[in-house]
Design an enzyme around this catalytic site. Structure first.
Site, PDB file in Angstrom:
ATOM      1  N   HIS A 181       0.794  -1.229   0.000  1.00 27.64           N
ATOM      2  CA  HIS A 181       0.000   0.000   0.000  1.00 27.64           C
ATOM      3  C   HIS A 181       0.827   1.279   0.000  1.00 27.64           C
ATOM      4  O   HIS A 181       0.278   2.367  -0.027  1.00 27.64           O
ATOM      5  CB  HIS A 181      -0.974   0.032   1.184  1.00 27.64           C
ATOM      6  CG  HIS A 181      -0.297   0.224   2.515  1.00 27.64           C
ATOM      7  ND1 HIS A 181       0.247  -0.819   3.210  1.00 27.64           N
ATOM      8  CD2 HIS A 181      -0.073   1.335   3.256  1.00 27.64           C
ATOM      9  CE1 HIS A 181       0.773  -0.358   4.338  1.00 27.64           C
ATOM     10  NE2 HIS A 181       0.601   0.947   4.393  1.00 27.64           N
TER      11      HIS A 181
HETATM   12  C1  UD1 Z   1      -2.574   5.582   5.440  1.00 26.89           C
HETATM   13  C2  UD1 Z   1      -1.317   6.225   6.041  1.00 26.89           C
HETATM   14  C3  UD1 Z   1      -0.158   5.254   5.957  1.00 26.89           C
HETATM   15  C4  UD1 Z   1      -0.500   3.931   6.591  1.00 26.89           C
HETATM   16  C5  UD1 Z   1      -1.794   3.391   5.982  1.00 26.89           C
HETATM   17  C6  UD1 Z   1      -2.201   2.142   6.737  1.00 26.89           C
HETATM   18  C7  UD1 Z   1      -1.048   8.665   5.775  1.00 26.89           C
HETATM   19  C8  UD1 Z   1      -0.346   9.732   5.026  1.00 26.89           C
HETATM   20  N1  UD1 Z   1      -0.936   7.427   5.283  1.00 26.89           N
HETATM   21  O1  UD1 Z   1      -2.324   5.364   4.052  1.00 26.89           O
HETATM   22  O2  UD1 Z   1       0.961   5.797   6.662  1.00 26.89           O
HETATM   23  O3  UD1 Z   1       0.553   3.019   6.369  1.00 26.89           O
HETATM   24  O4  UD1 Z   1      -2.837   4.364   6.110  1.00 26.89           O
HETATM   25  O5  UD1 Z   1      -3.164   1.406   6.060  1.00 26.89           O
HETATM   26  O6  UD1 Z   1      -1.673   8.937   6.772  1.00 26.89           O
HETATM   27  N2  UD1 Z   1      -9.575   4.341   1.236  1.00 26.89           N
HETATM   28  C9  UD1 Z   1     -10.765   3.673   1.257  1.00 26.89           C
HETATM   29  N3  UD1 Z   1     -11.282   3.303   2.463  1.00 26.89           N
HETATM   30  C10 UD1 Z   1     -10.689   3.589   3.626  1.00 26.89           C
HETATM   31  C11 UD1 Z   1      -9.491   4.285   3.594  1.00 26.89           C
HETATM   32  C12 UD1 Z   1      -8.937   4.653   2.397  1.00 26.89           C
HETATM   33  O7  UD1 Z   1     -11.342   3.377   0.219  1.00 26.89           O
HETATM   34  O8  UD1 Z   1     -11.222   3.223   4.696  1.00 26.89           O
HETATM   35  C13 UD1 Z   1      -8.965   4.694  -0.060  1.00 26.89           C
HETATM   36  C14 UD1 Z   1      -9.357   6.060  -0.578  1.00 26.89           C
HETATM   37  O9  UD1 Z   1      -9.415   5.997  -1.973  1.00 26.89           O
HETATM   38  C15 UD1 Z   1      -8.176   6.919  -0.164  1.00 26.89           C
HETATM   39  C16 UD1 Z   1      -7.012   5.964  -0.271  1.00 26.89           C
HETATM   40  O10 UD1 Z   1      -7.552   4.700   0.088  1.00 26.89           O
HETATM   41  O11 UD1 Z   1      -8.014   8.045  -0.970  1.00 26.89           O
HETATM   42  C17 UD1 Z   1      -5.850   6.321   0.627  1.00 26.89           C
HETATM   43  O12 UD1 Z   1      -6.266   6.474   1.988  1.00 26.89           O
HETATM   44  P1  UD1 Z   1      -5.410   7.400   2.993  1.00 26.89           P
HETATM   45  O13 UD1 Z   1      -5.973   7.300   4.352  1.00 26.89           O
HETATM   46  O14 UD1 Z   1      -5.255   8.759   2.431  1.00 26.89           O
HETATM   47  O15 UD1 Z   1      -3.979   6.771   2.943  1.00 26.89           O
HETATM   48  P2  UD1 Z   1      -3.519   5.252   3.030  1.00 26.89           P
HETATM   49  O16 UD1 Z   1      -2.887   4.872   1.742  1.00 26.89           O
HETATM   50  O17 UD1 Z   1      -4.643   4.430   3.554  1.00 26.89           O
HETATM   51  N1  UDP Z   2      -3.693  -5.862   8.878  1.00 27.76           N
HETATM   52  C1  UDP Z   2      -4.956  -6.404   8.975  1.00 27.76           C
HETATM   53  N2  UDP Z   2      -5.595  -6.816   7.822  1.00 27.76           N
HETATM   54  C2  UDP Z   2      -5.025  -6.705   6.598  1.00 27.76           C
HETATM   55  C3  UDP Z   2      -3.710  -6.142   6.517  1.00 27.76           C
HETATM   56  C4  UDP Z   2      -3.090  -5.706   7.668  1.00 27.76           C
HETATM   57  O1  UDP Z   2      -5.495  -6.539  10.076  1.00 27.76           O
HETATM   58  O2  UDP Z   2      -5.641  -7.108   5.607  1.00 27.76           O
HETATM   59  C5  UDP Z   2      -3.034  -5.391  10.125  1.00 27.76           C
HETATM   60  C6  UDP Z   2      -1.642  -5.926  10.388  1.00 27.76           C
HETATM   61  O3  UDP Z   2      -1.687  -7.161  11.072  1.00 27.76           O
HETATM   62  C7  UDP Z   2      -1.040  -4.820  11.243  1.00 27.76           C
HETATM   63  C8  UDP Z   2      -1.687  -3.558  10.679  1.00 27.76           C
HETATM   64  O4  UDP Z   2      -2.872  -4.000  10.011  1.00 27.76           O
HETATM   65  O5  UDP Z   2      -1.436  -4.971  12.607  1.00 27.76           O
HETATM   66  C9  UDP Z   2      -0.770  -2.866   9.719  1.00 27.76           C
HETATM   67  O6  UDP Z   2      -1.455  -1.889   9.035  1.00 27.76           O
HETATM   68  P1  UDP Z   2      -1.042  -1.375   7.580  1.00 27.76           P
HETATM   69  O7  UDP Z   2      -0.239  -2.391   6.872  1.00 27.76           O
HETATM   70  O8  UDP Z   2      -2.305  -0.892   6.955  1.00 27.76           O
HETATM   71  O9  UDP Z   2      -0.202  -0.058   7.912  1.00 27.76           O
HETATM   72  P2  UDP Z   2       1.337   0.245   8.280  1.00 27.76           P
HETATM   73  O10 UDP Z   2       1.725  -0.605   9.444  1.00 27.76           O
HETATM   74  O11 UDP Z   2       2.160  -0.003   7.050  1.00 27.76           O
HETATM   75  O12 UDP Z   2       1.312   1.694   8.609  1.00 27.76           O
END
Ligand code: UD1
Ligand code: UDP
Length: 289
Positions: free
Chosen positions: A204
């Protein structure tokens, strides 16, 4: 002592669960604020159920947007909540946009901030998380760190030793507390996968998925792995959207799933032979497992 915890995105829930549990045992009064950066059943609700988190006292509902929009919306929505609650501490976790937004708002209101998982650095300022970490750690009154390298980073940046407190890795505290329950989920068997005979992939990071050429290359590599053993790929919503936009073909054998809940996902990790990931949290969990 009155604590106000802030969660926003998937990796925040686990960390806040560990801290809330310890603070409850110590008799603290606690409020939980969910910014709504992540939302819906699979990126939010399932984690509250799996981790036994209380329903948030405040749902800010900020949703998705550009960095500026998302950060600004969290700040605008959380300001009156912090101002009314006037907690002794605001606790922020990790390095997402909600973390930095809540920290900046709290310190400007004169409320102390503790940052859980402070001091981690990639030394790559093209990552949005690195900027969030640098700013949050510079603002926090108390930097709660997972490891000695984090302490050293903060000292190098000029943080006073008194503001740094090593508490260990709360993500792993939660893993330890939930591993037996996760194993009971029996995900490998449910998905028809042989224990120690499959791989799990997650992707991601914007640097990996936002450019079609990188995404295409990574999916091709996962496809090569899938020619040798089953690869289960629970797809993050950002990645799902980029795959659709770029029309990237899915290699045969690669098994796409919706994002999984915490217990299901840990059960899947626990039974895997190999994990391919760009997730910060998953790297830590696989290391511990
Ligand atoms: C965010 C965090 C990242 C973290 C990740 C964990 C920031 C800058 N990034 O990235 O550090 O590793 O979460 O998962 O804060 N979307 C959905 N449903 C949701 C959430 C997001 O559809 O519930 C989609 C939307 O199109 C959105 C995109 O995902 O624009 C990105 O979501 P966003 O929260 O901006 O950043 P992440 O890539 O999720
Ligand atoms: N995780 C989860 N379901 C998934 C993928 C990840 O529960 O399908 C959990 C994972 O075990 C960990 C956390 O989500 O506890 C990590 O989140 P993510 O990878 O979204 O973010 P990051 O740690 O890179 O910020």
């Amino acid at each position: 002592m009155k604590l106000l915890h802030v969660v926003g995105a998937r990796p925040n829930y686990m960390k806040a669960a560990a801290v809330m549990r310890a603070a409850r045992a110590a008799g603290a009064e606690q409020l939980l604020v969910h910014t709504g950066q992540h939302y819906g059943a699979r990126m939010s609700d399932v984690f509250f159920a799996d981790l036994g988190l209380p329903a948030p006292d405040h749902q800010l509902g900020v949703g998705s947007g550009t960095h500026g929009e998302q950060t600004a919306r969290v700040m605008m929505a959380i300001e009156p909540v912090i101002d009314q609650a006037r907690p002794d501490w605001v606790l922020v976790v990790g390095d997402v946009n909600s973390t930095v937004a809540a920290a900046l708002t709290a310190v400007k209101l004169g409320v102390r901030v503790a940052h859980v998982e402070a001091g981690l650095r990639s030394f790559d300022r093209t990552m949005p998380e690195e900027l969030n970490r640098l700013v949050t750690d510079a603002l926090a009154d108390l930097c709660l760190t997972p490891s000695p390298d984090a302490d050293a980073n903060l000292r190098r940046e000029g943080r006073a030793p008194g503001a740094i407190r090593r508490v260990g890795n709360v993500m792993i505290d939660v893993l330890d507390a939930n591993l037996a329950r996760a194993r009971e989920r029996g995900l490998p068997a449910r998905l028809g996968l042989p224990r120690n005979g499959y791989a799990v992939a997650t992707l991601h990071r914007p640097a990996n998925v936002d450019r079609a050429s990188s995404l295409r290359r990574l999916l091709a590599l996962l496809g090569e792995a899938a020619a040798r053993l089953p690869v289960v790929f629970p797809v993050h919503p950002r990645t799902r959207a980029r795959i659709a936009e770029a029309g990237v073909p899915i290699p045969g054998g690669l098994r796409l799933e919706e994002p999984l809940g915490y217990l299901a996902f840990v059960s899947l990790l626990d039974g895997a032979r190999l994990v391919l990931t760009d997730s910060g949290g998953v790297q830590e969990e696989t290391t511990a497992l």
